[in-house]
Design a protein around this motif. Structure first.
Motif, short mmCIF file in Angstrom:
data_model
loop_
_atom_site.label_atom_id
_atom_site.label_comp_id
_atom_site.label_asym_id
_atom_site.label_seq_id
_atom_site.Cartn_x
_atom_site.Cartn_y
_atom_site.Cartn_z
N TRP A 9 0.83 -1.21 0.00
CA TRP A 9 0.00 0.00 0.00
C TRP A 9 0.87 1.26 0.00
O TRP A 9 0.63 2.20 -0.78
N ASN A 12 2.66 1.93 -3.40
CA ASN A 12 1.75 2.50 -4.40
C ASN A 12 1.41 3.96 -4.09
O ASN A 12 1.28 4.78 -5.00
N TRP A 16 1.98 7.16 -6.49
CA TRP A 16 0.79 7.94 -6.88
C TRP A 16 0.97 9.42 -6.61
O TRP A 16 0.45 10.27 -7.36
N GLU A 74 -8.00 1.67 -10.76
CA GLU A 74 -6.69 1.49 -10.15
C GLU A 74 -6.29 0.02 -10.13
O GLU A 74 -5.13 -0.33 -10.37
N SER A 79 -2.93 -1.90 -11.65
CA SER A 79 -2.36 -3.19 -11.21
C SER A 79 -1.80 -3.97 -12.39
O SER A 79 -0.76 -4.64 -12.25
N ARG A 82 1.58 -2.76 -13.22
CA ARG A 82 2.57 -3.27 -12.26
C ARG A 82 2.84 -4.76 -12.45
O ARG A 82 3.93 -5.25 -12.18
N GLU A 106 -2.82 -4.42 -2.84
CA GLU A 106 -3.39 -3.81 -4.03
C GLU A 106 -4.86 -3.44 -3.81
O GLU A 106 -5.32 -2.37 -4.21
N TRP A 109 -5.09 -0.48 -1.44
CA TRP A 109 -4.71 0.77 -2.12
C TRP A 109 -5.83 1.25 -3.05
O TRP A 109 -6.18 2.43 -3.09
#
Length: 251
Positions: A9, A12, A16, A74, A79, A82, A106, A109
């Motif tokens: 978390w 990310n 961001w 998101e 994801s 990533r 994920e 987040w």
């Protein structure tokens, strides 16, 4: 399961922060445009619904939709980048973080971004003449639960996706219909009973109902059922997302 999902978390969140402005505009642009176009445009010619002006009627639902869009996108585009392009997931799994902790990080987040989008929408409503009640504070954890569900749903799509084009199915066949038919723009009481039962099976419908109740402090007896439905769907989606991501990463 340990607290290591918080590391995912936090990673990310740090990334961001470098793109916060573009991210917020992308997630909030559509709900705000609908608020202006439908509320101020079409809404002027629509009589009150359930004692609310049309702008007041659609505003809480658009808050719920902002959470949906932000969390779902998101956990899909973010994801998947990533997972495939950046191969961040591979790097993370070289550390003591497990697949389950990665998936939970994920989802957490994505839910956080959804909650942030919903909170910004709520804070902006007075600018449009819509004044939420003190009950709105109770709405925030509900929006987070909604964010967990849609982030988990997005992560399921990521685990199944072969490329970015796959997400067109998710957006066109699920997210857009949920936005249009979950009771944001019309009261469910006006529908045929058969159509109402179909719409009540949609997850966003219950979030829209809770948002409308808590936003104006009009608490109705059925809210525990709406909340229980939301919690159950979020837990089931998170479980499925974890299983499918494990299958995708460990082949």
């Amino acid at each position: 399961m340990s607290h290591r999902f918080l590391k995912v978390w936090a990673r990310n969140a740090r990334v961001w922060r470098k793109h916060v402005r573009a991210s917020l505009i992308g997630n909030l642009g559509q709900p705000f445009l609908f608020l202006v176009a439908m509320g101020y445009g079409l809404g002027r010619d629509i009589p009150e619904i359930q004692g609310l002006t049309y702008l007041q009627f659609i505003a809480p639902g658009l808050v719920a939709s902002a959470v949906m869009y932000s969390a779902a996108f998101e956990a899909t585009y973010g994801s998947y980048t990533r997972l495939s392009t950046q191969r961040t997931f591979e790097a993370i799994l070289m550390t003591p973080v497990t697949v389950e902790e990665l998936a939970l990080g994920e989802i957490a987040w994505g839910a956080t971004k959804g909650l942030l989008s919903g909170a910004i929408m709520l804070a902006a409503l007075p600018l449009f003449g819509v004044w939420p009640s003190a009950w709105t504070a109770a709405l925030l954890p509900v929006l987070f639960v909604e964010g967990v569900f849609f982030a988990a749903l997005g992560l399921i799509m990521t685990a199944l996706a072969a490329n970015y084009e796959f997400f067109n199915y998710f957006t066109s066949l699920l997210i857009t219909p949920l936005f249009l038919f979950s009771g944001i723009f019309f009261p469910l009481s006006a529908l045929h009973p058969a159509a109402r039962r179909v719409i009540l099976a949609m997850p966003l419908t219950h979030e829209v109902a809770l948002a409308r109740m808590f936003c104006y402090g009009r608490i109705e007896p059925g809210w525990p059922l709406d909340l229980a439905f939301s919690l159950s769907m979020a837990a089931a989606a998170a479980w499925a997302a974890t299983r499918l991501l494990r299958r995708r990463l460990i082949q």
